[in-house]
Enzyme design. Sequence first.
Site, mmCIF file in Angstrom:
data_model
loop_
_atom_site.group_PDB
_atom_site.id
_atom_site.type_symbol
_atom_site.label_atom_id
_atom_site.label_comp_id
_atom_site.label_asym_id
_atom_site.label_seq_id
_atom_site.Cartn_x
_atom_site.Cartn_y
_atom_site.Cartn_z
ATOM 1 C CB THR A 186 40.748 33.157 41.093
ATOM 2 O OG1 THR A 186 41.858 33.824 41.695
ATOM 3 C CG2 THR A 186 39.475 33.899 41.460
ATOM 4 C CD GLU A 331 39.132 37.670 40.043
ATOM 5 O OE1 GLU A 331 40.209 37.584 39.399
ATOM 6 O OE2 GLU A 331 39.058 37.478 41.264
ATOM 7 C CE LYS A 439 49.208 35.079 40.483
ATOM 8 N NZ LYS A 439 48.827 35.769 39.266
ATOM 9 C CD1 TRP A 444 45.629 33.178 42.716
ATOM 10 C CD2 TRP A 444 46.784 34.661 43.922
ATOM 11 N NE1 TRP A 444 45.560 34.387 42.078
ATOM 12 C CE2 TRP A 444 46.249 35.315 42.795
ATOM 13 C CE3 TRP A 444 47.545 35.405 44.830
ATOM 14 C CZ2 TRP A 444 46.457 36.678 42.556
ATOM 15 C CZ3 TRP A 444 47.748 36.753 44.576
ATOM 16 C CH2 TRP A 444 47.211 37.375 43.460
#
Length: 542
Positions: A186, A331, A439, A444
């Site tokens: 991420t 996550e 975002k 991202w």
Amino acid sequence: MLGLMQQQSLLISSLIEFSDQHHGDGEVVSRRVEGDIHRYTWSDVARRSRQVANALDAQKLPEGTRIATLAWNGYRHLELYFGVSGSGRVLHTMNPRLHPEQLAWIANHAEDQVLCFDMTFLPLVQAVHSHCKTITQFVALCDADKLPEGTGIPNLVSYEAWMGQQPSTYDWPQLDENTACSLCYTSGTTGNPKGALYSHRSTVLHAYAAALPDSMCISARDSILPVVPMFHVNAWGIPYSAAMAGAKLVFPGPALDGKSVYELIEAEGVTFAAGVPTVWQMLLGHMAPAGLKFSTLNRTVIGGSACPPAMIDAFRQNYNVDVLHAWGMTELSPLGTVCTLKNKHLSLPAEQQMKLRMKQGRCIFGIDMKIVDAEGQALPHDGKSAGDLLVKGPWVIASYYKQEGGNPLVDGWFPTGDVATIDTDGFMQITDRSKDVIKSGGEWISSIDVENIAMAHPAVAMAACIGMRHPKWDERPIVCVVKKPGADVTREALLAFYEGKTAKWQIPDDVVFVDAIPLGGTGKMLKTRLREQLADYVLPGL
Ligand code: AMP
């Protein structure tokens, strides 16, 4: 006293074996990169997953070996999901929308040994392969006769040649259920991208939870279209829940435009679809002018970014499609909350129901959440107090891959970087974000990266990147710049300076020259103050 029940590991291989035995004739349909539609069954997925496992064994790749993918949603990718993880290796799904340098960095960090890629990404692989130090085998997801010559990529083989001749029987290893199964990076954190390393246990538990009626309500009667990519947190876990339930799966391949998605929904009797708001904007944008309707779609799960109320309304009022607004994170494997009403809410007036539907929703069993103030004190669940959102649960990370960034937990809780309220019925609503990332269209953009590039320009003294609301992309970055005394640079020259240094869509939409960036007592940029100063700002082109 211990219970007297059987001890059986929760394994990904059991999902595919289950769907083979109990839903063997269930369909899996894919729009291929080649443009045609491919159609087969869960039994075929199982058979070919075993062939993938045999191909990996034949290469003597030990348990835990990272096998990377750069691929759209499609049947071969699905086979890799089960064949790689089921045999004890780790499936590393990479995001092809990243800049080639970022991709090479991630592949090296993960120490990937094999890279399987769709032909769409051949130019990308040609650009990065020599920088990926650990990859020894490249596999193009195509038929043997479609493999081009002279690509310059060493040890390149077609997927069908690689696994097609392997036996279709395989004894899946009885792994410890805590064995790693997949890895997803991420960029939604500060610093370098970080990996979430999922386990078989966390993935199977998440698959159960995601299928629950008040989650995605996935059943054998569903035809599911995950528009959310398989490189975005395993398409929100849908491939696993679909195998568990024996649902039909429909993959869109690379064609994510409104027309292609609509045609697939209609042709394949899709009942449930999942994606970020941007995708649905394109779909509704295609349907509304032509007066098109859905014949079978009854619900969508929308997450990854806040779902605009107008979209919830449009789906419900114009198309009779229920919107499940969901919140999650890489996550969290990713599901944390889904917004479904309780019985007592069904008699509420429409506008009060709408207020609830706009929230990110209630915890699904397994996830625990709380909000805290700046001192870490728990705040009341009154629907008004907003604080940092923390979560814990069996499918929440305990640490990033290779312990990057140290221990992320605070007293056992994972700080999400989101700011939220929780009401008395447990409905969570995101009100802000404390992490310094933007975002855009579900992807991202690191504000630090945007600032660092600007700061590398000789005329720039200081740069601050902030996200601005955008009707299509949700947020777009702009960079506020203080020029060095006596130095000059134009907006156009600075934007041109970004070319080649980052992915195109990560380049800010605008440069705003300011006299100073507001700073706090510790010298930290006060972006909230900067945002207030730019309250009347409008993005170019809007
Ligand atoms: P990712 O790890 O890329 O899935 O991004 C997770 C982050 O996306 C969350 O921490 C939120 O900041 C944002 N996010 C995800 N779902 C929503 C949602 N429904 N509403 C608002 N923000 C969301």
